[in-house]
Design an enzyme around this catalytic site. Structure first.
Site, PDB file in Angstrom:
ATOM      1  CG  ASP A  31       1.823 -12.141   2.427  1.00 20.41           C
ATOM      2  OD1 ASP A  31       0.818 -12.355   1.710  1.00 20.41           O
ATOM      3  OD2 ASP A  31       2.899 -12.743   2.275  1.00 20.41           O
ATOM      4  NE  ARG A  44      -6.152 -15.251  -3.395  1.00 18.10           N
ATOM      5  CZ  ARG A  44      -5.040 -15.482  -2.682  1.00 18.10           C
ATOM      6  NH1 ARG A  44      -4.817 -16.667  -2.196  1.00 18.10           N
ATOM      7  NH2 ARG A  44      -4.168 -14.534  -2.497  1.00 18.10           N
ATOM      8  CG  ASN A  79      -0.685  -7.769  -5.611  1.00 14.75           C
ATOM      9  OD1 ASN A  79      -0.704  -6.950  -4.688  1.00 14.75           O
ATOM     10  ND2 ASN A  79      -0.082  -8.953  -5.489  1.00 14.75           N
ATOM     11  CB  SER A 207       7.175  -8.483  -2.014  1.00 14.40           C
ATOM     12  OG  SER A 207       7.273  -9.823  -1.631  1.00 14.40           O
TER      13      SER A 207
HETATM   14  C1  FPP Z   1      -1.612 -10.037   0.453  1.00 12.86           C
HETATM   15  O1  FPP Z   1      -2.201 -11.213   0.946  1.00 12.86           O
HETATM   16  C2  FPP Z   1      -2.583  -8.967   0.479  1.00 12.86           C
HETATM   17  C3  FPP Z   1      -2.966  -8.236  -0.599  1.00 12.86           C
HETATM   18  C4  FPP Z   1      -2.416  -8.418  -1.945  1.00 12.86           C
HETATM   19  C5  FPP Z   1      -4.008  -7.210  -0.472  1.00 12.86           C
HETATM   20  C6  FPP Z   1      -3.923  -6.345   0.731  1.00 12.86           C
HETATM   21  C7  FPP Z   1      -5.229  -5.708   0.905  1.00 12.86           C
HETATM   22  C8  FPP Z   1      -5.887  -5.548   2.068  1.00 12.86           C
HETATM   23  C9  FPP Z   1      -5.331  -5.857   3.401  1.00 12.86           C
HETATM   24  C10 FPP Z   1      -7.266  -5.095   2.054  1.00 12.86           C
HETATM   25  C11 FPP Z   1      -7.601  -3.700   1.954  1.00 12.86           C
HETATM   26  C12 FPP Z   1      -6.565  -2.671   2.188  1.00 12.86           C
HETATM   27  C13 FPP Z   1      -6.891  -1.371   2.323  1.00 12.86           C
HETATM   28  C14 FPP Z   1      -5.851  -0.349   2.501  1.00 12.86           C
HETATM   29  C15 FPP Z   1      -8.281  -0.926   2.313  1.00 12.86           C
HETATM   30  P1  FPP Z   1      -2.325 -12.451  -0.030  1.00 12.86           P
HETATM   31  O2  FPP Z   1      -3.621 -12.364  -0.743  1.00 12.86           O
HETATM   32  O3  FPP Z   1      -1.133 -12.523  -0.917  1.00 12.86           O
HETATM   33  O4  FPP Z   1      -2.338 -13.650   0.974  1.00 12.86           O
HETATM   34  P2  FPP Z   1      -1.747 -15.109   0.706  1.00 12.86           P
HETATM   35  O5  FPP Z   1      -0.250 -14.949   0.639  1.00 12.86           O
HETATM   36  O6  FPP Z   1      -2.190 -15.855   1.922  1.00 12.86           O
HETATM   37  O7  FPP Z   1      -2.351 -15.630  -0.554  1.00 12.86           O
END
Ligand code: FPP
Length: 253
Positions: A31, A44, A79, A207
């Site tokens: 996260d 983002r 998501n 979550s």
């Molecule tokens: C949550 O951070 C992250 C995600 C929903 C996506 C996770 C994906 C990756 C780390 C990239 C690629 C992964 C692979 C396996 C290739 P957020 O966007 O909710 O962050 P925030 O809470 O700061 O908004």
């Protein structure tokens, strides 16, 4: 307990020997990508790209710490509620990651699996996922599981549906259903339960991640945003884990 393991060979490509007392299976809720990017005045997706580079680094580090299974939460069933731009950016990133990393994962002897409901994913991504799973199916050094369109409740609902189908078809007697039965229908049926679940970015919630499987997992919440999370942060968490007493409901003797 000190990490990396004494005698661990970073260059070794064989299957690891589990660190006594160390976690065999680590699961990570990655996260903080969005906040990391926003803090830099960037979109983002820039944060997700940086997050993908961290996945690569952490995957490479795990076998040296005796971790046999790493499961990462890449995209949840919730998501899809994000903007269309972010969702399609993430889907593109997953396709690129698979294309770019396949050879390296094979070279590193890492077996890759995906969990989650694939039905909603686009055909091209699904084909790449199938291909990577097949390509790495005889790899033995480490097991990487990517949770993609994954939700713990959705997984339990899908598993229950299949279990009910087996009951309806006479293949399963309801009297035989116990807590060993349902896990056989889960996406994770071939994986051990996670020993340690880590969530980055300072949020302290699970979550909808591995709900059934994490019943006895240890949790670690770190304020580090995922794109800043390094193998050194993982080592610190592993050291704390090594000092915990896992009781599984028992009283220490
Ligand atoms: C949550 O951070 C992250 C995600 C929903 C996506 C996770 C994906 C990756 C780390 C990239 C690629 C992964 C692979 C396996 C290739 P957020 O966007 O909710 O962050 P925030 O809470 O700061 O908004």
């Amino acid at each position: 307990m000190a990490w990396p393991r004494k005698g661990a060979s970073p260059a070794g490509r064989d299957s690891p020997t589990a660190e006594p007392g160390g976690p065999r299976h680590v699961a990570i809720i990655m996260d903080g990508n969005g906040r990391w990017a926003q803090g830099r005045g960037r979109p983002r997706l820039f944060g997700h790209q940086a997050g993908a580079r961290r996945v690569r680094e952490v995957v490479r580090a795990c076998p040296d710490y005796g971790i046999e299974y790493l499961t990462v939460f890449a995209f949840s069933t919730e998501n899809w509620k994000r903007t269309q731009m972010e969702v399609s950016g993430l889907m593109g990133l997953f396709r690129t990651y698979i294309r770019k990393e396949a050879r390296e994962l094979l070279r590193e002897n890492v077996r890759v699996r995906f969990i989650g409901d694939r039905v909603k994913l686009d055909a091209k991504l699904r084909a790449l996922m199938d291909e990577l799973e097949q390509m790495t199916e005889s790899c033995t050094r480490m097991n990487l599981t990517v949770a993609l369109n994954y939700g713990g409740r959705d997984e339990v609902a899908r598993a229950t549906r299949r279990l009910a189908e087996d009951v309806a078809a006479g293949r399963l007697d309801p009297a035989d259903v116990d807590e060993e039965t349902l896990p056989r229908y889960l996406d994770t049926c071939v994986l051990p339960d996670p020993d340690l679940v880590i969530r980055t970015s300072g949020e302290a919630r699970i979550s909808n991640f591995l709900l059934w499987q994490s019943a006895y997992a240890e949790y670690e919440f770190t304020p580090i945003l995922w794109p800043d999370f390094t193998p050194q942060h993982l080592v610190e968490i592993l050291e704390r884990y090594g000092r915990r007493e896992r009781r599984f409901g028992k009283v220490p003797v």
